[in-house]
Design a protein around this motif. Sequence first.
Motif, PDB file in Angstrom:
ATOM      1  N   ILE A  74       0.830  -1.205   0.000  1.00 17.53           N
ATOM      2  CA  ILE A  74       0.000   0.000   0.000  1.00 17.53           C
ATOM      3  C   ILE A  74       0.864   1.254   0.000  1.00 17.53           C
ATOM      4  O   ILE A  74       0.617   2.200  -0.765  1.00 17.53           O
ATOM      5  CB  ILE A  74      -0.937   0.001   1.224  1.00 17.53           C
ATOM      6  N   GLY A  78       0.589   1.017  -3.865  1.00 18.46           N
ATOM      7  CA  GLY A  78      -0.792   0.542  -3.794  1.00 18.46           C
ATOM      8  C   GLY A  78      -1.746   1.344  -4.649  1.00 18.46           C
ATOM      9  O   GLY A  78      -2.628   0.780  -5.310  1.00 18.46           O
ATOM     10  N   ARG A  79      -1.576   2.657  -4.644  1.00 17.21           N
ATOM     11  CA  ARG A  79      -2.457   3.511  -5.437  1.00 17.21           C
ATOM     12  C   ARG A  79      -2.319   3.214  -6.920  1.00 17.21           C
ATOM     13  O   ARG A  79      -3.315   3.123  -7.651  1.00 17.21           O
ATOM     14  CB  ARG A  79      -2.128   4.974  -5.151  1.00 17.21           C
ATOM     15  N   TYR A  82      -3.956  -0.132  -7.683  1.00 18.68           N
ATOM     16  CA  TYR A  82      -5.419  -0.052  -7.615  1.00 18.68           C
ATOM     17  C   TYR A  82      -5.978   0.619  -8.866  1.00 18.68           C
ATOM     18  O   TYR A  82      -7.055   0.257  -9.356  1.00 18.68           O
ATOM     19  CB  TYR A  82      -5.839   0.722  -6.371  1.00 18.68           C
ATOM     20  N   LEU A 102      -6.977  -5.348  -1.786  1.00 18.42           N
ATOM     21  CA  LEU A 102      -6.697  -3.926  -1.638  1.00 18.42           C
ATOM     22  C   LEU A 102      -7.936  -3.193  -2.132  1.00 18.42           C
ATOM     23  O   LEU A 102      -8.477  -3.508  -3.188  1.00 18.42           O
ATOM     24  CB  LEU A 102      -5.493  -3.516  -2.486  1.00 18.42           C
ATOM     25  N   HIS A 103      -8.401  -2.224  -1.362  1.00 19.13           N
ATOM     26  CA  HIS A 103      -9.592  -1.482  -1.770  1.00 19.13           C
ATOM     27  C   HIS A 103      -9.466  -0.038  -1.336  1.00 19.13           C
ATOM     28  O   HIS A 103      -8.649   0.316  -0.470  1.00 19.13           O
ATOM     29  CB  HIS A 103     -10.851  -2.112  -1.168  1.00 19.13           C
ATOM     30  N   GLU A 104     -10.292   0.795  -1.922  1.00 22.20           N
ATOM     31  CA  GLU A 104     -10.292   2.214  -1.584  1.00 22.20           C
ATOM     32  C   GLU A 104     -11.360   2.496  -0.531  1.00 22.20           C
ATOM     33  O   GLU A 104     -12.511   2.073  -0.666  1.00 22.20           O
ATOM     34  CB  GLU A 104     -10.555   3.060  -2.829  1.00 22.20           C
ATOM     35  N   GLU A 109      -8.372   6.450   0.866  1.00 23.92           N
ATOM     36  CA  GLU A 109      -7.125   5.745   1.154  1.00 23.92           C
ATOM     37  C   GLU A 109      -7.220   4.302   0.659  1.00 23.92           C
ATOM     38  O   GLU A 109      -8.304   3.753   0.490  1.00 23.92           O
ATOM     39  CB  GLU A 109      -6.858   5.748   2.666  1.00 23.92           C
ATOM     40  N   ILE A 110      -6.047   3.689   0.444  1.00 24.53           N
ATOM     41  CA  ILE A 110      -6.003   2.281   0.069  1.00 24.53           C
ATOM     42  C   ILE A 110      -5.823   1.458   1.342  1.00 24.53           C
ATOM     43  O   ILE A 110      -4.938   1.743   2.152  1.00 24.53           O
ATOM     44  CB  ILE A 110      -4.859   1.987  -0.922  1.00 24.53           C
TER      45      ILE A 110
END
Length: 306
Positions: A74, A78-79, A82, A102-104, A109-110
């Motif tokens: 992350i 991570g961004r 994603y 991994l999710h927003e 934020e991740i």
Amino acid sequence: MTFEVSIDGELRTFVERSRFGREGAVITDLDGTAVHEFEGRVIIPDAVSHGLKHLRDLGRPVVLNTLRFPLNVIRTFGREWYAITNAPLPLISLNGSLMGYLHETGEGEIAFDEIKAFPLEASEIDEVLTGIQGLVNDGITDLIVFYYPRDWTQGELIWTPVPEQIAAVQAKYRSATAVVSTSVAELSETLHAEDICMMLLLINAEEDRLMAYQHAKRSNFVTHKGVDKLSGTQTLASMLGIDLAHAVGAGDTPMDSFLKGVGLAVQVGDLALEYKGRLATVKVKNSQELGALLFRLAELQRGAQR
């Protein structure tokens, strides 16, 4: 970028003979495979992100399979990962011992949501501690122990038997959340107080001094018995409805055991890996070539769906 005729032929055959377009996925290692370091920053080459985006647009899941811990993924990229899917991204971490998405978050934020974990049993932790205690008793103090709690928000924790080494270890391993120095008994209490998914023991000592300790290796990744990148991939695939025999996997080291479980194995880099895909195996030089391969795979799959 163009491929050798043999590689393009293998891709064509895989698309024609597999059910990749219906039941497959792309499962990739990170370091040395799909990402590389440039000027001190770990980045995803445009070729890789574009190739994966095209495959994702065709409905093929993208799965990350890495030794890295979720918080590190992350914080480093991570961004960017994603953004490839703009949807929850499956992650197999810590050598197959912790997996999730991994999710927003609502705050932008991740974050990581666990869906399965295989923590170490108490006896497995004790086996490692036996080796550590033996080393310390024999005056081998140039060792460090990394440990990774199931609680992903804790990140990476490091133990050293010598308090004077804390600053140097902190400077060398900047990804660590904390570096501590306690007795082995206190380390045992810490490790048994919560679920630990993976441990890593690094030792800087002569080989003949290590041979007396069967439970300690110079570099030793420790997960629950039977857990590795392949077992983690098999577990997650069954949960997501992916048939590994029709999936594509990419890796670059002997740790990437999941390559022998997928239909098409893509070996990245110079190492001669023993793992072969169940339907085909190809080899590319670097992450740029991997990206081009993924883009070509998307082209072929798109043509097969017309």
